[in-house]
Design a protein around this motif. Structure first.
Motif, short mmCIF file in Angstrom:
data_model
loop_
_atom_site.label_atom_id
_atom_site.label_comp_id
_atom_site.label_asym_id
_atom_site.label_seq_id
_atom_site.Cartn_x
_atom_site.Cartn_y
_atom_site.Cartn_z
N ASP A 15 0.87 -1.17 0.00
CA ASP A 15 0.00 0.00 0.00
C ASP A 15 0.91 1.22 0.00
O ASP A 15 1.57 1.51 0.99
N CYS A 16 0.96 1.93 -1.12
CA CYS A 16 1.88 3.06 -1.27
C CYS A 16 1.20 4.22 -1.96
O CYS A 16 0.89 4.10 -3.14
N PRO A 17 0.90 5.31 -1.31
CA PRO A 17 1.27 5.62 0.07
C PRO A 17 0.23 5.10 1.06
O PRO A 17 -0.97 5.18 0.83
N GLY A 18 0.72 4.63 2.20
CA GLY A 18 -0.17 4.12 3.24
C GLY A 18 -0.76 5.24 4.10
O GLY A 18 -1.86 5.11 4.62
N GLY A 19 -0.02 6.35 4.22
CA GLY A 19 -0.48 7.45 5.07
C GLY A 19 -0.84 6.94 6.46
O GLY A 19 -0.26 5.95 6.95
N ALA A 20 -1.81 7.58 7.07
CA ALA A 20 -2.28 7.12 8.39
C ALA A 20 -3.67 6.52 8.21
O ALA A 20 -4.57 6.71 9.03
N ALA A 21 -3.83 5.76 7.10
CA ALA A 21 -5.11 5.09 6.83
C ALA A 21 -5.10 3.70 7.46
O ALA A 21 -4.06 3.21 7.92
N SER A 22 -6.26 3.04 7.43
CA SER A 22 -6.41 1.78 8.17
C SER A 22 -6.28 0.54 7.29
O SER A 22 -6.50 -0.57 7.77
N VAL A 37 3.92 1.88 2.74
CA VAL A 37 5.08 2.77 2.53
C VAL A 37 4.60 4.21 2.54
O VAL A 37 3.55 4.53 1.97
N ASP A 38 5.37 5.05 3.19
CA ASP A 38 5.06 6.48 3.16
C ASP A 38 6.32 7.23 3.60
O ASP A 38 7.03 6.76 4.50
N PRO A 39 6.58 8.42 3.00
CA PRO A 39 7.76 9.18 3.43
C PRO A 39 7.62 9.76 4.83
O PRO A 39 8.61 10.18 5.42
N THR A 40 6.40 9.78 5.37
CA THR A 40 6.22 10.34 6.72
C THR A 40 6.46 9.29 7.81
O THR A 40 6.49 9.65 8.99
N TYR A 41 6.61 8.02 7.44
CA TYR A 41 6.88 7.01 8.46
C TYR A 41 8.29 7.23 9.01
O TYR A 41 9.18 7.73 8.30
N ARG A 114 9.48 3.48 5.65
CA ARG A 114 9.67 4.85 5.16
C ARG A 114 10.33 4.81 3.78
O ARG A 114 11.42 4.25 3.61
N ALA A 115 9.67 5.37 2.80
CA ALA A 115 10.23 5.47 1.44
C ALA A 115 9.33 6.41 0.65
O ALA A 115 8.24 6.78 1.11
N ALA A 116 9.82 6.83 -0.50
CA ALA A 116 9.04 7.76 -1.33
C ALA A 116 9.16 7.39 -2.79
O ALA A 116 10.25 7.03 -3.26
N LEU A 117 8.06 7.48 -3.49
CA LEU A 117 8.09 7.36 -4.94
C LEU A 117 8.87 8.54 -5.50
O LEU A 117 8.82 9.63 -4.92
N CYS A 132 -2.29 2.12 -4.74
CA CYS A 132 -1.84 3.51 -4.61
C CYS A 132 -3.07 4.41 -4.59
O CYS A 132 -3.76 4.53 -5.60
N SER A 133 -3.36 5.00 -3.43
CA SER A 133 -4.55 5.86 -3.40
C SER A 133 -4.23 7.26 -2.90
O SER A 133 -3.40 7.45 -2.01
N HIS A 134 -4.92 8.20 -3.52
CA HIS A 134 -4.88 9.61 -3.12
C HIS A 134 -3.48 10.20 -3.09
O HIS A 134 -3.09 10.89 -2.16
N LEU A 135 -2.73 9.92 -4.15
CA LEU A 135 -1.43 10.60 -4.36
C LEU A 135 -1.32 10.92 -5.85
O LEU A 135 -1.39 12.09 -6.24
N LEU A 136 -1.16 9.87 -6.68
CA LEU A 136 -1.07 10.11 -8.13
C LEU A 136 -2.42 10.61 -8.63
O LEU A 136 -3.46 10.17 -8.15
N THR A 138 -4.40 12.64 -7.88
CA THR A 138 -4.99 13.51 -6.85
C THR A 138 -4.23 14.83 -6.77
O THR A 138 -4.84 15.91 -6.69
N TYR A 139 -2.89 14.73 -6.81
CA TYR A 139 -2.07 15.95 -6.69
C TYR A 139 -1.39 16.30 -8.01
O TYR A 139 -0.27 16.80 -8.03
N ALA A 140 -2.11 16.05 -9.12
CA ALA A 140 -1.56 16.34 -10.44
C ALA A 140 -1.37 17.85 -10.64
O ALA A 140 -0.71 18.28 -11.58
N ALA A 146 6.13 13.83 -15.54
CA ALA A 146 7.37 13.04 -15.41
C ALA A 146 7.35 12.27 -14.09
O ALA A 146 7.73 11.08 -14.04
N PHE A 147 6.87 12.90 -13.03
CA PHE A 147 6.78 12.20 -11.73
C PHE A 147 5.77 11.06 -11.83
O PHE A 147 6.04 9.94 -11.36
N HIS A 148 4.61 11.33 -12.43
CA HIS A 148 3.59 10.28 -12.55
C HIS A 148 4.13 9.07 -13.31
O HIS A 148 3.92 7.92 -12.91
#
Ligand SMILES: C[S@@+](CC[C@H](N)C(=O)[O-])C[C@H]1O[C@@H](n2cnc3c(N)ncnc32)[C@H](O)[C@@H]1O
Length: 224
Positions: A15-22, A37-41, A114-117, A132-136, A138-140, A146-148
């Motif tokens: 699950d990437c990013p996992g965030g603080a979801a359940s 995985v999440d860079p905030t971990y 802890r890791a980041a795309l 992968c939810s609510h990152l790609l 979502t924040y286009a 190029a990041f996507h």
């Protein structure tokens, strides 16, 4: 939102990013072999240090849920109230998710990496299913094509099965990312693209399809 069945969750899952979801907490309850995985971990440290930092992340998520739900309540007409019956229900479910994350992360912190795309610390094909939810998309508005492209390629690299991405609508918007088809076309001829209806999940208007990607197998015979 990912249109998952129990059969989809029988192998290893990322699950990437996992965030603080359940998701990871709930999947672990069902015995799923899952990593979030999440860079905030928190980075490497003792188990108790990591548990404490993850707990703080969950507490922060609860505060964010209050803020996000207040916004949804004040802009109720911009959302579909199906999965969440009312703004109060949305807040209750978000708080429950943050609490589940907090409780689980404190007991099994090794499931939160802890890791980041666009660079993940996993071998090629390490997971049967990658979510992968609510990152790609979502924040286009702030993550460019190029990041996507690099992120989707990396998610495909660590998957030996499918990659599923949701939603395809930018935050605050009601339509799928206008460059979606062009971007998917740049993934390569060996990537099979499927845009599938979500399984009844509804909240953000226009977000009713999940992107399913996989590398073509020889048996696909040019269907990629
Ligand atoms: C809106 S949250 C979504 C979390 C979870 N998937 C959900 O739906 O609740 C977005 C997450 O993306 C993470 N993030 C930001 N940049 C990232 C990157 N380059 N790679 C992976 N995750 C990233 C953030 O830390 C944040 O936890």
């Amino acid at each position: 939102m990912f249109a998952l069945t129990d059969a989809d969750l029988t192998g290893t899952v990322l699950d990437c990013p996992g965030g603080a979801a359940s998701f990871t907490a709930e999947a672990r309850e069902q015995g799923v072999d899952v990593i979030a995985v999440d860079p905030t971990y928190p980075p490497d440290g003792t188990s108790s240090e990591r548990s404490r930092a993850l707990r703080q992340l969950g507490e922060h998520a609860a505060a964010e849920a209050e803020r996000g739900s207040a916004w949804a309540r004040d802009h109720a007409a911009d959302f579909e109230w199906t999965t969440f019956a009312t703004p109060a229900d949305h807040l209750a479910q978000r708080l429950a998710a943050a609490a589940a994350f907090t409780a689980h992360a404190a007991t099994e912190p090794e499931h939160y990496v802890r890791a980041a795309l666009p660079q993940l610390p996993f071998a090629d094909g390490a997971f049967d299913l990658v979510l992968c939810s609510h990152l790609l998309f979502t924040y286009a508005d702030r993550l460019d094509d190029a990041f996507h492209l690099a992120a989707l390629t990396e998610l495909l690299r660590v998957s030996r099965g499918e990659v599923r991405v949701f939603p395809l609508v930018v935050v605050g918007g009601v339509r799928e990312h206008p460059g979606l088809e062009a971007l998917l076309g740049r993934l390569g001829d060996d990537v099979v693209v499927d845009l599938r209806a979500t399984d009844g999940y509804g909240f953000q208007r226009g977000a009713d399809r999940v992107l399913v990607l996989r590398r073509a197998q020889p048996a696909d015979d040019g269907r990629a």
